[in-house]
Design a protein around this motif. Structure first.
Motif, PDB file in Angstrom:
ATOM      1  N   UNK A 147      62.744  18.965 -17.869  1.00 43.37           N
ATOM      2  CA  UNK A 147      63.166  20.193 -18.524  1.00 43.37           C
ATOM      3  C   UNK A 147      63.015  20.227 -20.030  1.00 43.37           C
ATOM      4  N   UNK A 148      62.481  19.174 -20.640  1.00 37.66           N
ATOM      5  CA  UNK A 148      62.286  19.187 -22.090  1.00 37.66           C
ATOM      6  C   UNK A 148      60.942  19.840 -22.381  1.00 37.66           C
ATOM      7  N   UNK A 149      60.954  20.837 -23.268  1.00 37.44           N
ATOM      8  CA  UNK A 149      59.767  21.627 -23.585  1.00 37.44           C
ATOM      9  C   UNK A 149      59.521  21.602 -25.090  1.00 37.44           C
ATOM     10  N   UNK A 150      58.464  22.290 -25.492  1.00 42.65           N
ATOM     11  CA  UNK A 150      58.098  22.384 -26.903  1.00 42.65           C
ATOM     12  C   UNK A 150      58.034  20.993 -27.546  1.00 42.65           C
ATOM     13  N   UNK A 151      57.384  20.071 -26.850  1.00 41.96           N
ATOM     14  CA  UNK A 151      57.299  18.685 -27.306  1.00 41.96           C
ATOM     15  C   UNK A 151      56.119  18.528 -28.264  1.00 41.96           C
ATOM     16  N   UNK A 152      56.350  17.781 -29.328  1.00 40.42           N
ATOM     17  CA  UNK A 152      55.307  17.411 -30.287  1.00 40.42           C
ATOM     18  C   UNK A 152      55.345  15.908 -30.452  1.00 40.42           C
ATOM     19  N   UNK A 153      54.192  15.336 -30.759  1.00 42.96           N
ATOM     20  CA  UNK A 153      54.110  13.911 -31.039  1.00 42.96           C
ATOM     21  C   UNK A 153      53.790  13.695 -32.508  1.00 42.96           C
TER      22      UNK A 153
END
Length: 174
Positions: A153-159
């Motif tokens: 459910x974790x979204x809008x992920x950036x590295x």
């Protein structure tokens, strides 16, 4: 005892990455609600991330995913920052809908998006304070999201790739 910097590089990069996560965690959040998630990946997990980026490139035709996969491999580690979806109930309209309840399924709460941006900025500022090379990557975040590296459910992920070297591998990119 003699400690050579080259022998300490990886451990130092991971230590700084951990400090970057602290900065992301303590960054201001909309309404004071903390739904930001962070992690550091390296080693085999970073390779798994790079391989997923290559799969995304094959699926989409976007070549920058291949370039960025090479950057993940050239880094010491990758800091991941994303958000759990939670409408903040402000009915502010920043997401494009008049009310939070009126938002279409899958449209992120704009406050959540801002929270991720502020967390990324705080993390990158910490990296700058320690003079390590970084680059924020949508591509690494999307691949990490697909792999569930920050949880369900974790979204809008950036590295954020992190490097300690004499020349940034993230600067003269083709």
């Amino acid at each position: 005892m003699i400690m050579n910097e080259r022998d300490l590089r990886h451990a130092q990069a991971v230590d700084i990455a951990q400090k970057m996560m602290v900065a992301a965690r303590t960054a201001p959040k909309g309404k004071g609600v903390d739904i930001v998630e962070c992690a550091v990946v390296d080693g085999d997990d970073a390779e798994r991330l790079a391989q997923e980026m290559e799969r995304v490139s094959e699926e989409t035709g976007f070549k920058f995913f291949l370039r960025d996969a090479g950057n993940v491999r050239a880094s010491e580690c990758v800091v991941l920052v994303g958000t759990r979806e939670q409408a903040q109930g402000l009915n502010c309209g920043h997401c494009g809908f008049a009310t939070c309840e009126g938002r279409s399924q899958g449209v992120p709460c704009a406050i959540n998006s801002v929270d991720v941006g502020i967390a990324l900025g705080s993390a990158c500022a910490t990296a700058t304070d320690h003079r390590v090379d970084t680059r924020v990557m949508f591509s690494a975040g999307l691949a990490a999201q697909r792999l569930g590296m920050l949880g369900e459910g974790v979204r809008q992920v950036y590295g954020i790739v992190v490097s300690i070297s004499s020349k940034s591998p993230f600067f003269d990119r083709k």
